[in-house]
Design an enzyme around this catalytic site. Structure first.
Site, mmCIF file in Angstrom:
data_model
loop_
_atom_site.group_PDB
_atom_site.id
_atom_site.type_symbol
_atom_site.label_atom_id
_atom_site.label_comp_id
_atom_site.label_asym_id
_atom_site.label_seq_id
_atom_site.Cartn_x
_atom_site.Cartn_y
_atom_site.Cartn_z
ATOM 1 N N ASN A 1 0.846 -1.192 0.000
ATOM 2 C CA ASN A 1 0.000 0.000 0.000
ATOM 3 C C ASN A 1 0.881 1.242 0.000
ATOM 4 O O ASN A 1 2.091 1.168 0.272
ATOM 5 C CB ASN A 1 -0.918 0.000 1.218
ATOM 6 C CG ASN A 1 -1.904 -1.146 1.209
ATOM 7 O OD1 ASN A 1 -2.540 -1.411 0.191
ATOM 8 N ND2 ASN A 1 -2.031 -1.829 2.333
ATOM 9 N N CYS B 1 -3.710 -7.500 -5.034
ATOM 10 C CA CYS B 1 -4.474 -6.347 -5.517
ATOM 11 C C CYS B 1 -4.994 -6.682 -6.905
ATOM 12 O O CYS B 1 -4.205 -7.016 -7.803
ATOM 13 C CB CYS B 1 -3.596 -5.103 -5.554
ATOM 14 S SG CYS B 1 -4.422 -3.653 -6.257
ATOM 15 N N CYS C 1 -11.053 -0.706 -6.861
ATOM 16 C CA CYS C 1 -10.422 -1.814 -6.137
ATOM 17 C C CYS C 1 -10.882 -3.100 -6.809
ATOM 18 O O CYS C 1 -12.069 -3.447 -6.759
ATOM 19 C CB CYS C 1 -10.821 -1.802 -4.663
ATOM 20 S SG CYS C 1 -10.137 -3.185 -3.706
#
Length: 271
Positions: free
Chosen positions: A60, A69, A215
Protein backbone atom coordinates in the site's frame (compact mmCIF):
# COMPACT_ATOMS: atom_id res chain seq x y z
CA UNK A 1 18.16 7.39 -9.64
CA UNK A 2 15.55 4.65 -9.71
CA UNK A 3 13.99 3.30 -12.92
CA UNK A 4 10.22 3.23 -12.46
CA UNK A 5 6.95 3.03 -14.35
CA UNK A 6 3.45 4.07 -13.37
CA UNK A 7 0.29 2.25 -14.43
CA UNK A 8 -3.39 2.49 -13.59
CA UNK A 9 -6.39 0.19 -13.72
CA UNK A 10 -9.69 2.12 -13.71
CA UNK A 11 -7.95 4.97 -11.89
CA UNK A 12 -6.30 2.78 -9.23
CA UNK A 13 -2.63 3.73 -9.78
CA UNK A 14 0.67 2.01 -8.99
CA UNK A 15 4.42 2.57 -9.14
CA UNK A 16 6.00 -0.58 -10.62
CA UNK A 17 9.65 -1.59 -10.86
CA UNK A 18 11.82 -4.67 -10.91
CA UNK A 19 12.81 -6.00 -7.51
CA UNK A 20 16.52 -5.88 -8.31
CA UNK A 21 16.30 -2.17 -9.15
CA UNK A 22 15.12 -1.45 -5.61
CA UNK A 23 18.06 -3.27 -4.02
CA UNK A 24 19.79 -1.07 -1.46
CA UNK A 25 16.73 1.12 -0.85
CA UNK A 26 14.83 1.13 2.43
CA UNK A 27 11.29 0.30 1.37
CA UNK A 28 9.93 1.73 4.62
CA UNK A 29 11.17 5.15 3.50
CA UNK A 30 10.98 4.77 -0.28
CA UNK A 31 7.36 3.69 -0.64
CA UNK A 32 5.65 6.54 1.28
CA UNK A 33 7.98 9.05 -0.40
CA UNK A 34 7.53 7.90 -3.99
CA UNK A 35 3.76 7.40 -3.55
CA UNK A 36 3.31 10.89 -2.07
CA UNK A 37 1.05 12.85 -4.42
CA UNK A 38 2.75 16.18 -3.71
CA UNK A 39 6.46 15.45 -3.20
CA UNK A 40 6.66 12.14 -5.07
CA UNK A 41 5.18 10.59 -8.19
CA UNK A 42 1.94 9.70 -6.43
CA UNK A 43 0.18 6.34 -6.34
CA UNK A 44 -2.24 4.16 -4.41
CA UNK A 45 0.22 1.29 -4.32
CA UNK A 46 3.76 0.12 -5.00
CA UNK A 47 4.64 -3.11 -6.83
CA UNK A 48 7.95 -4.95 -7.08
CA UNK A 49 8.35 -7.49 -9.86
CA UNK A 50 10.34 -10.62 -9.03
CA UNK A 51 11.09 -12.29 -12.33
CA UNK A 52 11.79 -15.83 -11.11
CA UNK A 53 9.51 -17.27 -10.06
CA UNK A 54 7.24 -14.56 -11.42
CA UNK A 55 5.98 -12.83 -8.28
CA UNK A 56 4.04 -9.68 -7.46
CA UNK A 57 5.18 -8.06 -4.21
CA UNK A 58 2.45 -5.56 -3.39
CA UNK A 59 2.55 -2.66 -0.91
CA UNK A 60 0.00 0.00 0.00
CA UNK A 61 1.08 3.62 -0.37
CA UNK A 62 1.86 3.85 3.36
CA UNK A 63 4.42 1.04 2.99
CA UNK A 64 2.28 -1.70 4.55
CA UNK A 65 2.28 -5.05 2.78
CA UNK A 66 -0.95 -6.43 1.32
CA UNK A 67 -1.60 -9.98 0.06
CA UNK A 68 -2.89 -9.06 -3.40
CA UNK A 69 -4.47 -6.35 -5.52
CA UNK A 70 -6.91 -6.98 -8.37
CA UNK A 71 -6.19 -3.82 -10.35
CA UNK A 72 -2.53 -4.11 -9.41
CA UNK A 73 -2.14 -7.59 -10.87
CA UNK A 74 -3.51 -6.46 -14.23
CA UNK A 75 -1.04 -3.54 -14.20
CA UNK A 76 1.68 -5.99 -13.15
CA UNK A 77 0.76 -8.19 -16.14
CA UNK A 78 0.95 -5.30 -18.61
CA UNK A 79 4.30 -4.18 -17.16
CA UNK A 80 5.66 -7.70 -17.63
CA UNK A 81 4.52 -7.74 -21.26
CA UNK A 82 5.79 -4.20 -21.92
CA UNK A 83 9.21 -5.06 -20.44
CA UNK A 84 9.52 -8.46 -22.17
CA UNK A 85 9.50 -10.34 -18.86
CA UNK A 86 6.76 -12.57 -20.28
CA UNK A 87 5.78 -13.16 -23.89
CA UNK A 88 2.81 -15.51 -23.67
CA UNK A 89 -0.78 -14.42 -23.09
CA UNK A 90 -1.42 -16.76 -20.16
CA UNK A 91 0.85 -17.01 -17.14
CA UNK A 92 0.85 -17.65 -13.40
CA UNK A 93 1.78 -15.02 -10.82
CA UNK A 94 2.85 -15.77 -7.27
CA UNK A 95 1.25 -13.57 -4.59
CA UNK A 96 0.80 -13.69 -0.84
CA UNK A 97 -2.80 -14.73 -1.56
CA UNK A 98 -1.66 -17.72 -3.65
CA UNK A 99 -0.98 -18.27 -7.33
CA UNK A 100 -3.17 -16.19 -9.67
CA UNK A 101 -3.52 -17.06 -13.35
CA UNK A 102 -3.63 -14.11 -15.75
CA UNK A 103 -5.07 -14.46 -19.26
CA UNK A 104 -4.51 -11.53 -21.60
CA UNK A 105 -7.59 -11.21 -23.79
CA UNK A 106 -6.36 -8.18 -25.75
CA UNK A 107 -3.01 -6.40 -25.92
CA UNK A 108 -4.25 -3.22 -27.62
CA UNK A 109 -6.24 -2.00 -25.86
CA UNK A 110 -5.01 -4.08 -22.95
CA UNK A 111 -7.64 -6.26 -21.29
CA UNK A 112 -6.91 -9.17 -18.97
CA UNK A 113 -8.82 -11.79 -17.01
CA UNK A 114 -7.60 -13.02 -13.63
CA UNK A 115 -8.68 -16.16 -11.81
CA UNK A 116 -9.20 -14.76 -8.30
CA UNK A 117 -10.02 -18.03 -6.51
CA UNK A 118 -12.66 -18.56 -3.84
CA UNK A 119 -13.65 -16.69 -0.71
CA UNK A 120 -12.81 -17.81 2.82
CA UNK A 121 -15.70 -17.01 5.15
CA UNK A 122 -14.02 -18.13 8.37
CA UNK A 123 -13.73 -15.45 11.09
CA UNK A 124 -10.04 -16.34 11.45
CA UNK A 125 -9.39 -15.30 7.83
CA UNK A 126 -11.12 -11.99 8.48
CA UNK A 127 -9.39 -11.37 11.81
CA UNK A 128 -12.60 -11.04 13.82
CA UNK A 129 -13.47 -12.78 17.08
CA UNK A 130 -16.79 -14.39 16.14
CA UNK A 131 -18.31 -17.87 16.52
CA UNK A 132 -19.00 -18.20 12.81
CA UNK A 133 -18.93 -16.42 9.45
CA UNK A 134 -18.89 -12.62 9.72
CA UNK A 135 -22.07 -12.18 7.68
CA UNK A 136 -24.95 -9.79 8.41
CA UNK A 137 -22.56 -8.62 11.09
CA UNK A 138 -23.29 -5.51 13.22
CA UNK A 139 -20.49 -2.95 13.41
CA UNK A 140 -20.89 0.22 15.47
CA UNK A 141 -18.89 3.29 14.46
CA UNK A 142 -19.46 6.94 15.36
CA UNK A 143 -22.63 6.03 17.25
CA UNK A 144 -24.19 4.28 14.25
CA UNK A 145 -24.64 0.51 13.84
CA UNK A 146 -24.56 -0.92 10.32
CA UNK A 147 -24.76 -4.53 9.14
CA UNK A 148 -22.03 -5.77 6.84
CA UNK A 149 -20.58 -8.95 5.32
CA UNK A 150 -16.86 -9.61 5.81
CA UNK A 151 -14.71 -12.36 4.29
CA UNK A 152 -11.32 -13.00 2.73
CA UNK A 153 -11.05 -12.87 -1.07
CA UNK A 154 -7.39 -12.33 -1.92
CA UNK A 155 -7.45 -9.92 1.04
CA UNK A 156 -9.89 -8.96 3.81
CA UNK A 157 -13.05 -7.32 2.48
CA UNK A 158 -16.20 -5.92 4.03
CA UNK A 159 -19.26 -5.36 1.84
CA UNK A 160 -21.83 -2.75 2.86
CA UNK A 161 -24.92 -2.29 0.66
CA UNK A 162 -25.80 1.42 0.57
CA UNK A 163 -28.08 3.81 -1.29
CA UNK A 164 -25.24 6.03 -2.55
CA UNK A 165 -21.55 5.06 -2.53
CA UNK A 166 -20.64 8.69 -3.28
CA UNK A 167 -22.31 10.05 -0.11
CA UNK A 168 -19.51 11.72 1.92
CA UNK A 169 -21.09 10.73 5.23
CA UNK A 170 -21.24 7.09 4.17
CA UNK A 171 -17.65 7.27 2.95
CA UNK A 172 -16.52 8.63 6.32
CA UNK A 173 -18.31 5.77 8.07
CA UNK A 174 -16.52 3.36 5.73
CA UNK A 175 -13.21 4.82 6.91
CA UNK A 176 -14.28 4.28 10.51
CA UNK A 177 -15.26 0.66 9.79
CA UNK A 178 -11.87 0.11 8.16
CA UNK A 179 -10.15 1.29 11.34
CA UNK A 180 -12.56 -0.44 13.76
CA UNK A 181 -10.79 -2.50 16.45
CA UNK A 182 -13.26 -5.29 15.66
CA UNK A 183 -10.99 -6.07 12.69
CA UNK A 184 -7.57 -7.03 14.05
CA UNK A 185 -5.77 -6.18 10.80
CA UNK A 186 -8.28 -3.58 9.53
CA UNK A 187 -10.49 -4.25 6.51
CA UNK A 188 -11.20 -2.90 3.05
CA UNK A 189 -14.75 -1.52 2.99
CA UNK A 190 -16.75 -1.73 -0.24
CA UNK A 191 -19.74 0.57 -0.60
CA UNK A 192 -22.10 -1.23 -2.96
CA UNK A 193 -25.20 -0.01 -4.75
CA UNK A 194 -27.23 -2.43 -6.87
CA UNK A 195 -28.34 -0.70 -10.08
CA UNK A 196 -29.93 -3.84 -11.53
CA UNK A 197 -29.23 -7.58 -11.64
CA UNK A 198 -26.34 -7.07 -14.03
CA UNK A 199 -24.80 -3.82 -12.79
CA UNK A 200 -23.18 -2.65 -9.55
CA UNK A 201 -21.87 0.79 -8.60
CA UNK A 202 -19.21 0.86 -5.90
CA UNK A 203 -16.46 2.74 -4.09
CA UNK A 204 -13.86 1.26 -1.77
CA UNK A 205 -12.19 2.58 1.35
CA UNK A 206 -8.93 0.65 1.22
CA UNK A 207 -6.88 -0.08 4.30
CA UNK A 208 -3.50 1.63 4.14
CA UNK A 209 -4.73 3.92 1.34
CA UNK A 210 -8.12 5.51 2.04
CA UNK A 211 -10.86 6.17 -0.49
CA UNK A 212 -9.80 4.85 -3.91
CA UNK A 213 -11.17 5.22 -7.42
CA UNK A 214 -11.17 1.46 -7.89
CA UNK A 215 -10.42 -1.81 -6.14
CA UNK A 216 -10.32 -5.01 -8.18
CA UNK A 217 -10.49 -7.46 -5.30
CA UNK A 218 -13.23 -5.27 -3.79
CA UNK A 219 -15.22 -5.51 -7.02
CA UNK A 220 -14.91 -9.28 -6.83
CA UNK A 221 -16.05 -9.27 -3.19
CA UNK A 222 -19.02 -7.03 -4.03
CA UNK A 223 -20.13 -9.25 -6.92
CA UNK A 224 -19.72 -12.46 -4.93
CA UNK A 225 -21.64 -11.15 -1.94
CA UNK A 226 -24.46 -9.77 -4.10
CA UNK A 227 -24.68 -13.08 -5.97
CA UNK A 228 -24.65 -15.04 -2.71
CA UNK A 229 -27.60 -12.97 -1.50
CA UNK A 230 -29.55 -13.38 -4.74
CA UNK A 231 -29.23 -9.71 -5.69
CA UNK A 232 -27.60 -10.27 -9.11
CA UNK A 233 -26.77 -12.76 -11.83
CA UNK A 234 -23.48 -14.65 -11.89
CA UNK A 235 -21.85 -12.11 -14.24
CA UNK A 236 -21.97 -8.40 -13.48
CA UNK A 237 -20.43 -5.13 -14.58
CA UNK A 238 -18.88 -3.03 -11.82
CA UNK A 239 -19.15 0.71 -12.47
CA UNK A 240 -16.31 2.79 -11.01
CA UNK A 241 -15.56 6.52 -11.32
CA UNK A 242 -12.91 5.99 -14.02
CA UNK A 243 -13.76 2.67 -15.62
CA UNK A 244 -15.58 -0.63 -15.49
CA UNK A 245 -14.71 -4.18 -14.51
CA UNK A 246 -16.48 -7.44 -15.29
CA UNK A 247 -16.79 -10.10 -12.60
CA UNK A 248 -18.06 -13.64 -13.16
CA UNK A 249 -18.92 -16.22 -10.52
CA UNK A 250 -18.63 -19.83 -11.68
CA UNK A 251 -20.60 -22.85 -10.47
CA UNK A 252 -18.20 -23.51 -7.59
CA UNK A 253 -18.24 -19.82 -6.53
CA UNK A 254 -14.81 -19.27 -8.04
CA UNK A 255 -14.38 -15.62 -9.02
CA UNK A 256 -13.05 -14.29 -12.33
CA UNK A 257 -12.22 -10.61 -12.84
CA UNK A 258 -11.65 -8.89 -16.21
CA UNK A 259 -10.52 -5.33 -16.84
CA UNK A 260 -8.06 -2.87 -18.38
CA UNK A 261 -4.61 -1.57 -17.47
CA UNK A 262 -2.66 1.35 -18.90
CA UNK A 263 0.90 2.69 -18.61
CA UNK A 264 0.99 6.35 -17.60
CA UNK A 265 4.73 7.00 -17.52
CA UNK A 266 8.17 5.43 -17.64
CA UNK A 267 11.22 7.22 -16.30
CA UNK A 268 13.52 7.75 -13.32
CA UNK A 269 12.77 8.80 -9.76
CA UNK A 270 15.33 11.12 -8.19
CA UNK A 271 13.81 11.51 -4.71
Amino acid sequence: MLRVAKYHGCGNDFIILREEDAAGYSLDRLIPAICDRHAGIGADGFILVRTWPLTMLFYNCDGSRAPMCGNGIRCFAKFCLDEGIVEEDRFAVQTLAGVKTVTVKSREPFWAQVAMGKADFSPQAVGVDAPGPVLDFPVTVRGKTVRVDSFFLSTVHTVWFVDDPEDPDIQRLAGAICESPVYKEKTNVNLVRMLDRHTIQMRTWERGVGLTLACGTGACAAALDAYRLGKCENEVEIILPKGRLTVRIDGDEGVWMSGPACRILKGVYEG
